[in-house]
Design an enzyme around this catalytic site. Structure first.
Site, mmCIF file in Angstrom:
data_model
loop_
_atom_site.group_PDB
_atom_site.id
_atom_site.type_symbol
_atom_site.label_atom_id
_atom_site.label_comp_id
_atom_site.label_asym_id
_atom_site.label_seq_id
_atom_site.Cartn_x
_atom_site.Cartn_y
_atom_site.Cartn_z
ATOM 1 N N LYS A 23 -2.089 29.393 -15.528
ATOM 2 C CA LYS A 23 -0.921 29.351 -16.329
ATOM 3 C C LYS A 23 -0.930 29.399 -17.975
ATOM 4 O O LYS A 23 -0.133 30.177 -18.661
ATOM 5 C CB LYS A 23 -0.187 27.964 -16.072
ATOM 6 C CG LYS A 23 1.330 27.648 -16.497
ATOM 7 C CD LYS A 23 2.145 26.663 -15.799
ATOM 8 C CE LYS A 23 1.839 25.354 -16.286
ATOM 9 N NZ LYS A 23 2.338 24.695 -17.090
ATOM 10 N N SER A 24 -1.845 28.891 -18.493
ATOM 11 C CA SER A 24 -1.919 28.888 -19.932
ATOM 12 C C SER A 24 -2.139 30.293 -20.481
ATOM 13 O O SER A 24 -1.468 30.755 -21.469
ATOM 14 C CB SER A 24 -3.022 28.126 -20.396
ATOM 15 O OG SER A 24 -2.868 26.476 -20.111
ATOM 16 N N ARG A 28 0.117 33.039 -22.540
ATOM 17 C CA ARG A 28 -0.257 33.748 -23.735
ATOM 18 C C ARG A 28 -0.218 35.457 -23.349
ATOM 19 O O ARG A 28 0.024 36.149 -24.514
ATOM 20 C CB ARG A 28 -1.597 33.174 -24.141
ATOM 21 C CG ARG A 28 -1.538 31.834 -24.542
ATOM 22 C CD ARG A 28 -2.969 31.003 -24.456
ATOM 23 N NE ARG A 28 -2.970 29.816 -25.149
ATOM 24 C CZ ARG A 28 -2.418 28.548 -24.745
ATOM 25 N NH1 ARG A 28 -1.619 28.535 -23.430
ATOM 26 N NH2 ARG A 28 -2.597 27.482 -25.382
ATOM 27 N N ARG A 124 10.946 16.012 -24.343
ATOM 28 C CA ARG A 124 9.548 16.108 -25.021
ATOM 29 C C ARG A 124 9.761 16.536 -26.821
ATOM 30 O O ARG A 124 10.423 17.207 -27.348
ATOM 31 C CB ARG A 124 8.727 17.318 -24.364
ATOM 32 C CG ARG A 124 8.911 16.925 -22.790
ATOM 33 C CD ARG A 124 8.023 17.834 -22.232
ATOM 34 N NE ARG A 124 6.568 17.799 -22.585
ATOM 35 C CZ ARG A 124 5.831 18.724 -21.854
ATOM 36 N NH1 ARG A 124 6.117 19.833 -21.016
ATOM 37 N NH2 ARG A 124 4.577 18.764 -22.344
ATOM 38 N N GLN A 172 -0.986 23.706 -27.551
ATOM 39 C CA GLN A 172 0.360 24.308 -27.622
ATOM 40 C C GLN A 172 0.581 24.490 -29.296
ATOM 41 O O GLN A 172 1.193 25.475 -29.508
ATOM 42 C CB GLN A 172 1.512 23.627 -26.871
ATOM 43 C CG GLN A 172 1.276 23.602 -25.504
ATOM 44 C CD GLN A 172 2.272 22.783 -24.725
ATOM 45 O OE1 GLN A 172 3.041 22.229 -25.423
ATOM 46 N NE2 GLN A 172 2.197 23.063 -23.307
ATOM 47 N N ASP A 322 -4.265 17.646 -18.004
ATOM 48 C CA ASP A 322 -3.431 17.766 -17.147
ATOM 49 C C ASP A 322 -3.962 17.351 -15.796
ATOM 50 O O ASP A 322 -3.345 17.448 -14.832
ATOM 51 C CB ASP A 322 -2.878 19.453 -16.833
ATOM 52 C CG ASP A 322 -2.141 19.987 -17.975
ATOM 53 O OD1 ASP A 322 -1.638 19.177 -18.728
ATOM 54 O OD2 ASP A 322 -2.320 21.195 -18.302
HETATM 55 C C1 S3P Z 1 -1.371 23.894 -22.631
HETATM 56 C C2 S3P Z 1 -1.608 22.723 -23.235
HETATM 57 C C3 S3P Z 1 -1.539 21.310 -22.777
HETATM 58 C C4 S3P Z 1 -1.138 21.207 -21.582
HETATM 59 C C5 S3P Z 1 -0.259 22.181 -20.999
HETATM 60 C C6 S3P Z 1 -0.756 23.574 -21.158
HETATM 61 C C7 S3P Z 1 -1.536 25.230 -23.090
HETATM 62 O O1 S3P Z 1 -0.649 20.449 -23.780
HETATM 63 O O2 S3P Z 1 -0.938 19.869 -21.260
HETATM 64 O O3 S3P Z 1 0.032 21.854 -19.678
HETATM 65 O O4 S3P Z 1 -1.206 26.254 -22.383
HETATM 66 O O5 S3P Z 1 -1.419 25.278 -24.153
HETATM 67 P P1 S3P Z 1 -0.578 19.955 -25.081
HETATM 68 O O6 S3P Z 1 -1.094 21.217 -25.914
HETATM 69 O O7 S3P Z 1 0.609 19.630 -25.554
HETATM 70 O O8 S3P Z 1 -1.812 19.172 -24.839
#
Ligand code: S3P
Length: 449
Positions: A23-24, A28, A124, A172, A322
Site C-alpha cells: 500500500k505504501s 507513492r 486524525r 507520511q 501497523d
Molecule cells: C505509512 C506510514 C505510517 C503507517 C501507514 C503508512 C506510509 O504512518 O502507519 O499505514 O505509507 O508512509 P505514519 O507515518 O503516520 O507513522
C-alpha cells in the site's frame, strides 16, 4: 450492522499465496508518476479503496491514469510543478497516506484544493504536516480550526527549502515534506530519529531526483536537491508485508499449519513484526531473497509454532507501527506475558488502536493492562487451555481494517468463535484478504455469503 464470524479452525492452513501489492509503495508510485514527465508503468499496484482515493485525487490534479493490458497501470504525469487546481474537493476517504502525501505535493504548486475524508480521517492529526508545509510557504484553513480535515489549502510556486527535525517518527510527514521540497530552490534537509520506512527516498531516486541519506546516531539525515525534474519509470510492486502479517500469524497459531507467502516486500524499516515473532519462537524461513526496483523481495515458509511472550522495546515501534494489532493476537496466544512499549502513535491511527486492541482482547477472555503508551498482555498459551484464548465475544472494530483482520485471525485459534461488527473496511488495504485466507483453508462466516 452485519457481523462476520471466525470460528475455531477445524483444519490446519496449507498452501501458497501472494498477497496484494504494498500500500505504501502503491500510493507513492501514483503520486510520483503524477509529478513526473512521461508515462510511468506500474505492475502489482494495490487495487484497494485507499489507492482508489489516490488515483482519483491524482486525476483531479491533472494526471492521466488508466489501467492498461495485463493489469498494468499507466500514469501520464504533469511534472513536479504542473499540478492543476481540482474542480471538486479531494476526498481521501479513510486514507491518511493519500491525504498527507498529496498535501505535500500540492504545497509546492500554486494551486488551491479542498481536502476532505471520512469520519476516521477527519479525526486524525494534520498539524504535523501543516506546520512544516506552512514553513515552506503553503497556506491552510481548517474548517474547525483544529488542524484536522476538512481543510482548504493553497500551495505556492515559490516554496522555500526547509531544514527540519521531525517531531514524530512518521514516514507520511517525511514524505509530505520531501514532495513539497521537490520544487524548492537549493537543498532541503530532514533529520529523523528513528528512521522510518524509506520508500519515498528510494522511489525519488528511481525517478531521477538527487537525494542522499546519511546515517546518524539513532536515525538519518536526508538531503534533497530541489527544482527537480522527475522522469517517468517502470515499477513492479511486491506484496505488502503489512497484509502478509495476517496469514503469517494465522499459520503460526493454527496447529499443524504450513504455508508459503510469495513475493513479499522486505524493507529494513518494516521488519519489526517478523523480528518479534522470531524472538517468540516462530518457525519462519525467508527464502529466494532478491532485489527488484530498488527494494528487497522474498518468499517466506511458515510453520505453526508454540510462541512465548516477549518484551518489545519502544525503539522498534516505527518498524512495525501497523503490525501491533496482529502481534497482540500472537501475544494473546503465547505462553507468558508480552509487554509492548512505545505505542503512543497507535492512538492516532485509523482508530485508537491501543484501546481497540485492549477492549477486544479483554472481551474475549485475555487479561490486558493498558499503559500510557503501551500494553501488557497475559498470554493464554499453556497446557490448561491448549494455547487458546476463550473467544466468544463480538469485537468493535471502530471501522479499522487492521483491528477487523486481527480479531478474525484470533478467532481461528480461539476456543469459541470471535465475531467482528463489520468487515467492509478491510477493502481499504487488503481486498484479497478473504480469498487469500480461503485459499489456505480458513473460512469465515460472512453475512453476504
Ligand atoms: C505509512 C506510514 C505510517 C503507517 C501507514 C503508512 C506510509 O504512518 O502507519 O499505514 O505509507 O508512509 P505514519 O507515518 O503516520 O507513522
Amino acid at each position: 450492522m452485519p457481523k462476520t464470524t471466525a470460528s475455531p479452525a477445524d483444519n490446519s492452513l496449507q498452501g501458497t499465496i501472494c498477497v496484494s501489492g504494498d500500500k505504501s509503495i502503491s500510493h507513492r508510485a501514483l503520486i510520483l508518476g503524477t509529478l513526473a514527465i512521461g508515462e510511468t508503468r506500474i505492475d502489482g499496484l494495490l487495487e484497494s479503496a485507499d489507492i482508489q482515493a489516490t488515483i482519483a485525487a491524482c486525476q483531479a490534479l491533472g494526471a492521466d491514469i488508466e489501467k492498461g493490458a495485463n493489469n498494468q497501470w499507466l500514469v501520464r504525469g504533469r511534472g513536479a510543478n504542473g499540478l492543476t487546481s481540482p474542480a471538486q474537493p479531494l476526498n481521501f476517504g479513510n486514507a491518511g497516506t493519500a491525504a498527507r502525501l498529496l498535501m505535500g505535493a500540492i504545497a509546492g504548486n500554486p494551486i488551491k484544493a479542498q481536502c476532505i475524508g471520512d469520519s476516521s480521517l477527519c479525526a486524525r492529526p494534520m498539524g504535523r504536516v501543516i506546520k512544516p508545509l506552512t514553513q515552506m510557504g503553503a497556506h491552510f484553513i481548517c474548517d474547525s480550526h483544529n488542524d484536522k480535515l476538512p481543510l482548504t489549502m493553497r500551495g505556492t510556486d515559490q516554496p522555500l527549502p526547509i531544514h527540519y527535525t521531525m517531531a514524530v517518527p512518521s514516514a507520511q510527514v517525511k514524505s509530505a515534506i520531501l514532495l513539497a521540497a521537490l520544487n524548492a530552490p537549493g537543498t532541503s534537509e530532514l533529520i529523523e530519529r528513528p528512521a522510518t520506512r524509506n520508500h519515498t527516498e528510494k522511489l525519488l531516486s528511481l525517478f531521477g531526483a538527487e537525494l542522499s541519506c546519511k546515517p546518524i546516531e539513532g536515525g538519518q539525515i536526508i538531503t534533497l536537491t530541489g527544482e527537480a525534474e522527475l522522469q517517468a519509470t517502470h515499477l513492479a510492486i511486491a506484496g505488502d508485508p503489512s497484509s502478509a502479517a495476517f496469514p503469517l500469524v494465522a499459520a503460526l497459531l493454527v496447529s499443524g499449519s504450513h504455508i508459503t507467502l510469495k513475493n513479499i516486500l522486505v524493507n529494513p524499516y518494516r521488519g519489526g513484526l517478523w523480528q518479534c515473532l522470531e524472538e517468540m519462537g516462530a518457525d519462519i524461513k525467508k527464502i529466494n531473497s532478491r532485489t527488484a526496483h530498488g527494494e528487497e523481495v522474498a518468499d517466506y515458509e511458515i510453520k505453526a509454532s508454540v510462541l512465548e511472550g516477549i518484551e518489545v522495546p519502544a525503539e522498534r515501534a516505527p518498524s512495525m507501527i501497523d503490525e501491533y494489532p496482529i502481534l497482540a493476537m500472537a501475544a494473546a496466544c503465547a505462553k507468558g506475558r508480552t509487554i509492548l512499549r512505545g505505542l503512543a502513535e497507535l492512538r492516532v491511527k485509523e482508530s485508537d488502536r491501543l484501546q481497540a486492541i485492549a477492549e477486544g482482547l479483554h472481551n474475549n477472555g485475555v487479561a490486558v493492562e493498558v499503559l500510557p503508551d503501551g500494553l501488557i498482555i497475559e498470554g493464554r498459551g499453556g497446557k490448561d487451555n491448549d494455547g487458546k484464548i476463550a473467544g466468544g465475544a463480538t469485537v468493535k472494530t471502530y471501522f479499522d481494517h487492521r483491528i477487523a483482520m486481527s480479531f478474525l485471525i484470533a478467532g481461528l485459534a480461539a476456543q469459541n468463535p470471535i465475531r467482528i461488527d463489520d468487515d467492509s473496511m478491510i477493502a481499504t488495504s487488503f481486498p484479497d484478504f478473504f480469498s487469500c485466507m480461503a485459499k489456505l483453508g480458513a473460512h469465515f462466516e460472512r453475512p453476504s455469503e
